[in-house]
Design a protein around this motif. Sequence first.
Motif, PDB file in Angstrom:
ATOM      1  N   ALA A 112       0.774  -1.140  -0.194  1.00 22.88           N
ATOM      2  CA  ALA A 112      -0.009  -0.136   0.094  1.00 22.88           C
ATOM      3  C   ALA A 112       0.783   1.279  -0.170  1.00 22.88           C
ATOM      4  O   ALA A 112       0.598   2.235  -0.560  1.00 22.88           O
ATOM      5  N   ARG A 113       1.746   1.271   0.942  1.00 23.21           N
ATOM      6  CA  ARG A 113       2.816   2.389   0.932  1.00 23.21           C
ATOM      7  C   ARG A 113       3.430   2.824  -0.476  1.00 23.21           C
ATOM      8  O   ARG A 113       3.483   3.692  -0.977  1.00 23.21           O
ATOM      9  N   GLN A 114       3.937   1.650  -1.372  1.00 21.23           N
ATOM     10  CA  GLN A 114       4.233   1.735  -2.418  1.00 21.23           C
ATOM     11  C   GLN A 114       3.089   2.207  -3.591  1.00 21.23           C
ATOM     12  O   GLN A 114       3.399   3.442  -4.348  1.00 21.23           O
ATOM     13  N   LEU A 115       2.119   1.662  -3.640  1.00 20.39           N
ATOM     14  CA  LEU A 115       0.975   1.843  -4.334  1.00 20.39           C
ATOM     15  C   LEU A 115       0.403   3.448  -4.308  1.00 20.39           C
ATOM     16  O   LEU A 115       0.155   4.019  -5.327  1.00 20.39           O
ATOM     17  N   VAL A 116       0.221   3.934  -3.078  1.00 21.72           N
ATOM     18  CA  VAL A 116      -0.315   5.212  -2.936  1.00 21.72           C
ATOM     19  C   VAL A 116       0.848   6.388  -3.569  1.00 21.72           C
ATOM     20  O   VAL A 116       0.377   7.397  -3.898  1.00 21.72           O
ATOM     21  N   ARG A 117       1.942   5.874  -3.614  1.00 23.45           N
ATOM     22  CA  ARG A 117       3.034   6.652  -4.211  1.00 23.45           C
ATOM     23  C   ARG A 117       3.126   6.811  -5.706  1.00 23.45           C
ATOM     24  O   ARG A 117       3.862   7.369  -6.484  1.00 23.45           O
ATOM     25  N   ASP A 118       2.598   5.480  -6.342  1.00 20.59           N
ATOM     26  CA  ASP A 118       2.482   5.061  -7.877  1.00 20.59           C
ATOM     27  C   ASP A 118       1.847   6.202  -8.755  1.00 20.59           C
ATOM     28  O   ASP A 118       0.757   6.748  -8.319  1.00 20.59           O
ATOM     29  N   PRO A 119       2.411   6.726  -9.570  1.00 17.99           N
ATOM     30  CA  PRO A 119       1.931   7.757 -10.608  1.00 17.99           C
ATOM     31  C   PRO A 119       0.446   7.579 -10.957  1.00 17.99           C
ATOM     32  O   PRO A 119      -0.242   8.457 -11.010  1.00 17.99           O
ATOM     33  N   GLU A 120       0.064   6.366 -11.024  1.00 25.53           N
ATOM     34  CA  GLU A 120      -1.161   5.950 -11.688  1.00 25.53           C
ATOM     35  C   GLU A 120      -2.271   6.368 -10.448  1.00 25.53           C
ATOM     36  O   GLU A 120      -3.364   6.381 -10.909  1.00 25.53           O
ATOM     37  N   ARG A 132      -7.846   2.874   3.077  1.00 21.66           N
ATOM     38  CA  ARG A 132      -8.521   1.733   3.097  1.00 21.66           C
ATOM     39  C   ARG A 132      -7.836   0.742   1.646  1.00 21.66           C
ATOM     40  O   ARG A 132      -8.140  -0.647   1.805  1.00 21.66           O
ATOM     41  N   ILE A 133      -6.864   1.184   1.077  1.00 18.87           N
ATOM     42  CA  ILE A 133      -6.251   0.236  -0.096  1.00 18.87           C
ATOM     43  C   ILE A 133      -5.749  -1.088   0.623  1.00 18.87           C
ATOM     44  O   ILE A 133      -5.521  -2.225   0.096  1.00 18.87           O
ATOM     45  N   VAL A 134      -5.045  -0.688   1.948  1.00 20.21           N
ATOM     46  CA  VAL A 134      -4.584  -1.766   2.684  1.00 20.21           C
ATOM     47  C   VAL A 134      -5.581  -2.832   3.079  1.00 20.21           C
ATOM     48  O   VAL A 134      -5.290  -4.050   3.118  1.00 20.21           O
ATOM     49  N   LEU A 135      -6.789  -2.615   3.257  1.00 20.77           N
ATOM     50  CA  LEU A 135      -7.676  -3.563   3.617  1.00 20.77           C
ATOM     51  C   LEU A 135      -8.169  -4.454   2.437  1.00 20.77           C
ATOM     52  O   LEU A 135      -8.232  -5.725   2.523  1.00 20.77           O
ATOM     53  N   ARG A 159      -5.866  -6.824  12.001  1.00 23.40           N
ATOM     54  CA  ARG A 159      -4.422  -6.649  11.253  1.00 23.40           C
ATOM     55  C   ARG A 159      -4.571  -5.465  10.324  1.00 23.40           C
ATOM     56  O   ARG A 159      -3.656  -4.893  10.002  1.00 23.40           O
ATOM     57  N   ALA A 160      -5.576  -5.937   9.601  1.00 25.12           N
ATOM     58  CA  ALA A 160      -5.852  -4.687   8.275  1.00 25.12           C
ATOM     59  C   ALA A 160      -6.184  -3.394   8.844  1.00 25.12           C
ATOM     60  O   ALA A 160      -5.691  -2.374   8.201  1.00 25.12           O
ATOM     61  N   PHE A 161      -7.048  -3.412   9.884  1.00 24.50           N
ATOM     62  CA  PHE A 161      -7.218  -1.907  10.296  1.00 24.50           C
ATOM     63  C   PHE A 161      -6.181  -1.498  11.016  1.00 24.50           C
ATOM     64  O   PHE A 161      -6.056  -0.313  10.918  1.00 24.50           O
ATOM     65  N   ALA A 162      -5.271  -2.082  11.668  1.00 26.87           N
ATOM     66  CA  ALA A 162      -4.001  -1.551  12.214  1.00 26.87           C
ATOM     67  C   ALA A 162      -3.037  -1.258  11.081  1.00 26.87           C
ATOM     68  O   ALA A 162      -2.540   0.066  11.404  1.00 26.87           O
ATOM     69  N   ASP A 163      -2.901  -1.892   9.877  1.00 22.48           N
ATOM     70  CA  ASP A 163      -2.305  -1.462   9.032  1.00 22.48           C
ATOM     71  C   ASP A 163      -2.735  -0.072   8.251  1.00 22.48           C
ATOM     72  O   ASP A 163      -1.893   0.644   7.914  1.00 22.48           O
ATOM     73  N   ALA A 164      -3.858  -0.209   8.001  1.00 25.87           N
ATOM     74  CA  ALA A 164      -4.678   1.041   7.541  1.00 25.87           C
ATOM     75  C   ALA A 164      -4.535   2.143   8.246  1.00 25.87           C
ATOM     76  O   ALA A 164      -4.148   3.234   8.050  1.00 25.87           O
ATOM     77  N   GLU A 165      -4.434   2.058   9.696  1.00 28.37           N
ATOM     78  CA  GLU A 165      -4.377   3.044  10.634  1.00 28.37           C
ATOM     79  C   GLU A 165      -2.941   3.819  10.641  1.00 28.37           C
ATOM     80  O   GLU A 165      -2.513   4.683  10.380  1.00 28.37           O
ATOM     81  N   THR A 166      -2.016   2.745  10.371  1.00 31.62           N
ATOM     82  CA  THR A 166      -0.511   3.126  10.325  1.00 31.62           C
ATOM     83  C   THR A 166      -0.297   3.852   9.119  1.00 31.62           C
ATOM     84  O   THR A 166       0.104   4.985   8.954  1.00 31.62           O
ATOM     85  N   LEU A 167      -0.806   3.456   7.762  1.00 31.27           N
ATOM     86  CA  LEU A 167      -0.981   4.020   6.700  1.00 31.27           C
ATOM     87  C   LEU A 167      -1.629   5.604   6.555  1.00 31.27           C
ATOM     88  O   LEU A 167      -1.015   6.617   6.067  1.00 31.27           O
ATOM     89  N   LEU A 168      -2.631   5.593   7.517  1.00 32.75           N
ATOM     90  CA  LEU A 168      -3.251   6.858   7.529  1.00 32.75           C
ATOM     91  C   LEU A 168      -2.391   7.857   8.129  1.00 32.75           C
ATOM     92  O   LEU A 168      -2.252   9.188   7.863  1.00 32.75           O
ATOM     93  N   SER A 172      -1.191  11.356   6.561  1.00 29.85           N
ATOM     94  CA  SER A 172      -1.399  12.631   7.243  1.00 29.85           C
ATOM     95  C   SER A 172      -0.268  13.476   7.697  1.00 29.85           C
ATOM     96  O   SER A 172      -0.227  14.392   7.724  1.00 29.85           O
ATOM     97  N   ALA A 173       0.868  12.652   8.013  1.00 34.67           N
ATOM     98  CA  ALA A 173       2.158  13.367   8.662  1.00 34.67           C
ATOM     99  C   ALA A 173       2.751  13.963   7.134  1.00 34.67           C
ATOM    100  O   ALA A 173       3.615  14.963   7.277  1.00 34.67           O
ATOM    101  N   LYS A 174       2.550  13.370   5.966  1.00 34.75           N
ATOM    102  CA  LYS A 174       3.128  14.205   5.067  1.00 34.75           C
ATOM    103  C   LYS A 174       2.370  15.346   4.320  1.00 34.75           C
ATOM    104  O   LYS A 174       2.849  15.889   3.476  1.00 34.75           O
ATOM    105  N   ARG A 175       1.146  15.622   4.987  1.00 39.92           N
ATOM    106  CA  ARG A 175       0.299  16.673   4.426  1.00 39.92           C
ATOM    107  C   ARG A 175       1.034  18.046   5.034  1.00 39.92           C
ATOM    108  O   ARG A 175       1.146  18.319   5.974  1.00 39.92           O
TER     109      ARG A 175
END
Length: 175
Positions: A112-120, A132-135, A159-168, A172-175
Motif C-alpha cells: 500500500a505504501r508503494q501503491l499510494v506513491r504510484d503515479p497511476e 483503505r487500500i490496505v484493507l 491486522r488490516a485495520f491496524a495497517d490502515a491506521e498506520t498508513l493513514l 497525514s504526516a506528509k500533508r
Amino acid sequence: LRLDVGQRPVQLERLGPCHTAGDLIAHVSDAGIVFAGDLLFIGSTPILWHGPLENWLAAIDRLLALDADLYVPGHGPLCGPTEIRELRAYWVWLEQAGREQYARGAGPLEAARQLVRDPEFVRWGDWIHPERIVLSLSTLFYGWDGHPPAAPTVVRRARAFADAETLLRELSAKR
C-alpha cells in the motif's frame, strides 16, 4: 426476486459476494434507478472484504449493463456510468499493481505504501480514505496465498485495520 413496492416493480439481484457475502442490488427499471449498496463506492476508496475481486468486476459490468439513469451507491454521491467505470478502472489497476507487489514479497502495508506513491494512483488521489487500500490488499493477498474467498476473521480484520491506521498516520504526516 421481483417485488412490488407500491405500484412499482423492484427487481432484487444478488451480485456478490464482493464487498461482503450479501451484496444485493435493487433495480427500479421504470424509474431508471439502481440501488447498488456497497458495490459502489463513489469518490471513496472501496474495500474488498470478501471477494473474489472477479465477482466485483462482474457486478460492475452487470450494473453498467442495466443502463440506469441513476445509481445510488452505498458510499458517496449519486452517480452514473462514468463514475462506475472509474471504480472498475481502480479495481483493475489495484489487482495488477497489487499482484506485482505480492510477487516481489511485499506485505499488504508495504504494498500500500508503494501503491499510494504510484503515479497511476494520482487518478484516484482525491478519493477519501486512501488508507483503505490496505484493507483490500489484505484480502487480495490472502486469496493469492491460496485461501478461498471468505469474510475476514477477527484477527485478519484487526491486522488490516491496524495497517490502515498506520498508513493513514503516515499519509497525514506528509500533508
